[in-house]
Design a protein around this motif. Sequence first.
Motif, short mmCIF file in Angstrom:
data_model
loop_
_atom_site.label_atom_id
_atom_site.label_comp_id
_atom_site.label_asym_id
_atom_site.label_seq_id
_atom_site.Cartn_x
_atom_site.Cartn_y
_atom_site.Cartn_z
N LYS A 112 -34.77 29.90 13.11
CA LYS A 112 -33.90 29.73 14.19
C LYS A 112 -34.58 28.60 15.01
O LYS A 112 -33.80 27.67 15.53
N LEU A 113 -35.82 28.66 15.17
CA LEU A 113 -36.65 27.88 15.88
C LEU A 113 -36.63 26.27 15.42
O LEU A 113 -36.57 25.27 15.94
N LEU A 114 -36.81 26.19 13.75
CA LEU A 114 -37.00 25.28 13.28
C LEU A 114 -35.88 24.88 12.26
O LEU A 114 -36.11 24.85 10.96
N PRO A 115 -34.63 24.59 12.56
CA PRO A 115 -33.55 24.52 11.67
C PRO A 115 -33.68 22.94 10.99
O PRO A 115 -34.24 22.29 11.69
N PRO A 116 -32.91 22.76 9.94
CA PRO A 116 -32.71 21.62 9.36
C PRO A 116 -32.60 20.37 10.15
O PRO A 116 -33.24 19.24 9.99
N LEU A 138 -34.34 13.11 4.70
CA LEU A 138 -32.80 12.96 4.79
C LEU A 138 -32.32 13.86 3.60
O LEU A 138 -31.14 14.46 3.81
N ARG A 139 -33.08 13.98 2.68
CA ARG A 139 -32.53 15.05 1.64
C ARG A 139 -32.56 16.53 2.02
O ARG A 139 -31.43 17.20 1.67
N MET A 140 -33.45 16.77 2.98
CA MET A 140 -33.23 18.28 3.94
C MET A 140 -31.92 18.14 4.41
O MET A 140 -31.20 19.34 4.53
N LEU A 141 -31.65 17.31 5.19
CA LEU A 141 -30.34 17.08 5.93
C LEU A 141 -29.10 17.36 4.85
O LEU A 141 -27.99 18.20 5.29
N ILE A 142 -29.11 16.55 4.04
CA ILE A 142 -28.08 16.75 2.73
C ILE A 142 -28.07 18.11 2.22
O ILE A 142 -26.91 18.60 2.17
N ASP A 143 -29.09 18.31 1.58
CA ASP A 143 -29.07 19.69 0.76
C ASP A 143 -28.57 21.09 1.93
O ASP A 143 -28.06 21.69 1.23
N ASN A 144 -29.07 20.90 3.11
CA ASN A 144 -28.54 21.92 4.01
C ASN A 144 -27.11 21.67 4.59
O ASN A 144 -26.67 22.39 5.42
N VAL A 155 -25.91 19.59 6.74
CA VAL A 155 -25.82 19.25 8.13
C VAL A 155 -24.42 18.56 8.33
O VAL A 155 -24.53 17.23 7.97
N ASP A 156 -23.71 18.86 9.37
CA ASP A 156 -22.42 18.10 9.59
C ASP A 156 -22.45 17.22 10.88
O ASP A 156 -22.69 17.58 11.82
N PHE A 157 -22.84 15.93 10.55
CA PHE A 157 -22.87 14.81 11.42
C PHE A 157 -21.56 14.24 12.19
O PHE A 157 -21.62 13.52 12.84
N SER A 158 -20.57 14.92 11.84
CA SER A 158 -19.22 14.82 12.43
C SER A 158 -19.51 15.68 13.85
O SER A 158 -18.51 15.26 14.76
N LYS A 159 -20.36 16.34 13.98
CA LYS A 159 -20.78 17.29 15.25
C LYS A 159 -21.30 16.61 16.10
O LYS A 159 -22.47 16.07 15.72
N ASN A 160 -20.89 16.10 17.09
CA ASN A 160 -21.72 15.19 18.17
C ASN A 160 -23.24 15.82 18.42
O ASN A 160 -24.05 15.28 18.67
N ARG A 161 -23.15 17.30 18.45
CA ARG A 161 -24.53 17.87 18.83
C ARG A 161 -25.38 17.58 17.84
O ARG A 161 -26.68 17.22 18.15
N ASN A 162 -25.26 17.62 16.45
CA ASN A 162 -26.16 17.28 15.46
C ASN A 162 -26.36 15.71 15.47
O ASN A 162 -27.65 15.55 15.25
N LEU A 163 -25.44 14.97 15.77
CA LEU A 163 -25.61 13.25 15.74
C LEU A 163 -26.65 12.94 16.98
O LEU A 163 -27.59 12.42 16.95
N ALA A 164 -26.28 13.91 18.10
CA ALA A 164 -27.36 13.82 19.36
C ALA A 164 -28.90 14.18 18.93
O ALA A 164 -29.75 13.27 19.24
#
Length: 429
Positions: free
Chosen positions: A121-125, A357-363, A365-374
């Motif tokens: 929870k502290l260290l998500p992708p 980058l692969r970690m983000l793809i494999d998990n 991660v939704d970059f349409s969400k501004n939270r993740n983008l920020a």
Amino acid sequence: MSKQQPVLDIKDIPSPFQWLTLSFQHLFAMFGATVLVPVLVGLSPAVALISSGIATILFLIFTKWQVPAYLGSSFAFIAPIIAATAAEGTGGAMIGCFMIGIVYIIVAFVIKVSGYQWIMKLLPPIVVGPVIMVIGLALAPTAVGMAMNNPKGEYDLAYFSAGIVTLIATILFSVFSKGFLGQVSILAGIIVGYIYSVIIGIVNFTPVLQASWFEWPEFVVPFVDYEVTISTDIMLLMIPISIVTISEHIGHQLVLSKVVGKDYIKEPGLHRSILGDGLGTMISAIIGGPPKTTYGENIGVLAITKVYSVYIILGAAVFALILGFIGKMTALINTIPQPVMGGVSILLFGIIASSGLRMLIDNKVDFSKNRNLAIASVILVLGIGGAFIQVWSIQLQGMAFAAIAGVVLNLVLPGKEKIEDDIFETQLD
């Protein structure tokens, strides 16, 4: 969890021939990267080999001889060690490395007491992925400069050609080679680059001829070679990087569990493997070696050979220990031209960034969400841009600042995705 039928299982004792050949195979798999790190940061390659052997043996002991993992030099600490050495000398860097080991021990204790779910929870992708990218991209100027320049720091086409040949050879080995040769593509690329460097006349063999067969390595020992003082600046420079290396450790334990067919998160337990990693790093720092991490290269060898015996890993550790005391080998490593190391570093540092980058793809991660983008954007720009925050004489900079900023943003921004308590079991399946 499906288990492949092993050629040798965890506690199986190999024949003498298997023990010798398979242990050497693991030695070659880790050799290139383990030696490259000390060369880049100004430490002794011989000490790096010796400390990797000691760290691996400690790891095997503290994981109750159940986890066949090899501990080599960590790339995550290259930039922090260079910065710490520039600020407070090699001694200051080694103190920082020792503190990393203490952080590992604390984390291991907390996991033992409270379980492992909190750390995911502290260290998500979304935090770890961009920080890994920063580690690779921030080192890009170092790799390019090493590949392009002569020992005077000036552009030299002959030297650059050695870097290019090394880079191309390493790429070809990693992409087209199958089996074991693909696992030692770094070492194979360095050998090709070295041979080319000999041909064009930029290698000096005099130090090898003058070196003794047996030679005491250049250990850097506290209270003997430097005074021990705890610096807040060094702590802030080094400790936050453990955010990434602990995540890397967890990832390797998950992959290793899949390969071997055992759940290492539960038995012998994540706390034991992190403890072994941390103690290995502390011992390494005490004798002047870089921080340690479990090596994906050796996990790859396990997957290919289906030989899981911890005795094979033990043999590789013993060989590394012995190799560190062979003076001619150390001298030969030191004759490798800078552009050869620069050429292989271009690929290695790029792979580090790409793995984030692969970690983000494999998990997913939704970059349409501004939270993740920020979160990702702030980590990347702060880390690569070299941003720092300073209060009086205390300074938090670069990757450390970026990593902490990412953790804080992930905790405070709304819309955080729920982390399932059984995330480890899900990934293991």
